[in-house]
Scaffold this active site. Structure first.
Site, PDB file in Angstrom:
ATOM      1  N   PRO A   2       0.826  -1.222   0.000  1.00 36.93           N
ATOM      2  CA  PRO A   2       0.000   0.000   0.000  1.00 36.93           C
ATOM      3  C   PRO A   2       0.857   1.268   0.000  1.00 36.93           C
ATOM      4  O   PRO A   2       1.849   1.343   0.718  1.00 36.93           O
ATOM      5  CB  PRO A   2      -0.798  -0.107   1.296  1.00 36.93           C
ATOM      6  CG  PRO A   2      -0.720  -1.528   1.704  1.00 36.93           C
ATOM      7  CD  PRO A   2       0.572  -2.061   1.156  1.00 36.93           C
ATOM      8  N   GLU A   3       0.476   2.226  -0.820  1.00 36.10           N
ATOM      9  CA  GLU A   3       1.171   3.509  -0.898  1.00 36.10           C
ATOM     10  C   GLU A   3       0.211   4.604  -0.437  1.00 36.10           C
ATOM     11  O   GLU A   3      -0.872   4.301   0.055  1.00 36.10           O
ATOM     12  CB  GLU A   3       1.656   3.740  -2.340  1.00 36.10           C
ATOM     13  CG  GLU A   3       2.545   2.609  -2.845  1.00 36.10           C
ATOM     14  CD  GLU A   3       2.979   2.775  -4.291  1.00 36.10           C
ATOM     15  OE1 GLU A   3       3.048   3.922  -4.777  1.00 36.10           O
ATOM     16  OE2 GLU A   3       3.269   1.758  -4.945  1.00 36.10           O
ATOM     17  N   HIS A  93      -3.857 -14.905  11.059  1.00 39.15           N
ATOM     18  CA  HIS A  93      -3.036 -13.767  10.650  1.00 39.15           C
ATOM     19  C   HIS A  93      -3.449 -12.471  11.334  1.00 39.15           C
ATOM     20  O   HIS A  93      -2.843 -11.430  11.089  1.00 39.15           O
ATOM     21  CB  HIS A  93      -3.078 -13.593   9.133  1.00 39.15           C
ATOM     22  CG  HIS A  93      -2.604 -14.814   8.389  1.00 39.15           C
ATOM     23  ND1 HIS A  93      -1.354 -15.330   8.579  1.00 39.15           N
ATOM     24  CD2 HIS A  93      -3.227 -15.608   7.490  1.00 39.15           C
ATOM     25  CE1 HIS A  93      -1.209 -16.412   7.813  1.00 39.15           C
ATOM     26  NE2 HIS A  93      -2.343 -16.600   7.150  1.00 39.15           N
ATOM     27  N   ARG A 112       2.385 -11.274   6.463  1.00 38.58           N
ATOM     28  CA  ARG A 112       3.853 -11.302   6.429  1.00 38.58           C
ATOM     29  C   ARG A 112       4.517 -10.753   7.689  1.00 38.58           C
ATOM     30  O   ARG A 112       5.734 -10.838   7.828  1.00 38.58           O
ATOM     31  CB  ARG A 112       4.356 -10.527   5.199  1.00 38.58           C
ATOM     32  CG  ARG A 112       3.883 -11.072   3.849  1.00 38.58           C
ATOM     33  CD  ARG A 112       4.622 -12.318   3.432  1.00 38.58           C
ATOM     34  NE  ARG A 112       6.057 -12.097   3.287  1.00 38.58           N
ATOM     35  CZ  ARG A 112       6.649 -11.645   2.188  1.00 38.58           C
ATOM     36  NH1 ARG A 112       5.936 -11.356   1.143  1.00 38.58           N
ATOM     37  NH2 ARG A 112       7.957 -11.479   2.149  1.00 38.58           N
TER      38      ARG A 112
END
Ligand SMILES: [Zn+2]
Length: 348
Positions: A2-3, A93, A112
């Protein structure tokens, strides 16, 4: 990853969902997710705090809490934020869960584990520092916000003229400009017709202006389209659609939308870089230094083109199945898909 547009979308969605609620408690299953305070003290800091506003700085979502504290979310590669009724099915997660006083939960899910949930205090000068301890400003090394009103073409030009590097790594450098990442750096350079290996010092005034205008335009357009839902990005109110409008990112070997020649891909600083070598020309002064990078890139490119075809087929299959964020649940579930079906993969 994501930016700025994706993080801005998450912040806007969250604002409508959590402002006015009070956090009742917190738990985590991965201590390294917690930043700013000791993990075991995190629940004590946030419990009983009201959520007063939600904003964004760089690629961080900021929840302004009562008492001058700020809860920060850094999504990194796979971080996702959901607001769900307590009791909604969870999975392994989900790293941090905060209870809200209206019976909902604020959940941070991160496959992650590179993402962070931090707690900071806003000091008299507006800086974010660890509460009750000495520490550096969380954003002390970040450059300006590209969409802010005081970020003018003159500001951009002045910053650019102090730099010597090549354009792609420069755009990714968060101390140069906050919030731009791999997708929008490639797209802005293609729109501005500037080669990613071009040096900042080779730019003429109209190139500088073109880069400034196109960085801002692509980011603004991506916010309007709720970001690019490639990989794991989704926002509390659902996916974005900007992935369908990208001209070069992950389009290796497909025709350039401007000239029809195949989009090229090279690896630069361990990041893939996509461009059109016809529309984005390298000036003679930059060619010698770029030659070795481009030669190495050609080998990687052939491998990448075969992989792109396979990934596209796999993605088309995967996207037809339910994602975790689309699992049915009660009233107030978030992470809904946009529209009845998923848009086609670009170029598929
Ligand atoms: Zn082209």
């Amino acid at each position: 990853m994501p930016e700025l547009p994706e993080v801005e979308t998450v912040a806007r969605d969250l604002r409508g969902l959590v402002v006015g609620a009070t956090i009742t408690g917190a738990r985590y299953d991965w201590p390294r997710t917690i930043a700013g305070v000791a993990p075991e003290e995190f629940a004590g800091w946030v419990a009983g705090r009201s959520i007063e506003d939600v904003g964004r700085r760089a690629k961080f979502v900021l929840l302004e809490l009562g008492g001058g504290l700020v809860l920060t979310f850094q999504l990194k590669m796979t971080g996702q934020i959901f607001v769900t009724p307590a009791g909604t099915p969870t999975d392994r997660h989900v790293r941090v869960v905060m209870g809200l006083d209206d019976g909902r939960e604020l959940r941070f899910r991160d496959m992650r584990k590179f993402g962070r949930v931090g707690l900071y205090a806003r000091d008299g000068d507006g800086r974010l520092v660890p509460p009750g301890a000495a520490g550096a400003d969380l954003f002390g090394r970040h450059g300006p916000e590209p969409l802010s009103d005081d970020f003018t073409v003159a500001t951009f030009r002045a910053r650019l003229r102090r730099r010597r590097g090549r354009l792609k790594p420069l755009l990714l450098d968060q101390s140069f400009l906050a919030g731009v990442g791999n997708i929008y750096a490639d797209e802005a350079l293609w729109r501005a017709r500037l080669h990613p290996l071009r040096s900042a010092r080779s730019l003429r005034p109209h190139d500088e202006r073109a880069l400034y205008v196109n960085v801002r335009e692509i980011l603004a357009e991506a916010i309007e389209r709720r970001g690019s839902s490639v990989d794991d990005y989704t926002a509390p109110d659902g996916d974005g659609t900007m992935q369908d409008r990208l001209a070069v990112y992950q389009r290796t070997g497909l025709p350039c939308l401007r000239c029809g020649r195949p989009i090229r891909r090279i690896v630069l600083g361990a990041r893939s870089t996509h461009f059109c070598s016809w529309c984005q020309r390298l000036p003679a002064s930059d060619r010698a230094g770029a030659a070795a990078i481009l030669r190495a890139g050609r080998v990687a490119e052939r491998v990448a083109m075969r992989r792109v075809a396979a990934t596209r087929r796999a993605a088309a299959t995967r996207r037809r199945g339910a994602r975790w964020s689309e699992l049915p649940a009660g009233e107030g579930i978030v992470g809904r898909p946009v529209g009845p079906g998923r848009p086609a993969e670009p170029g598929a």
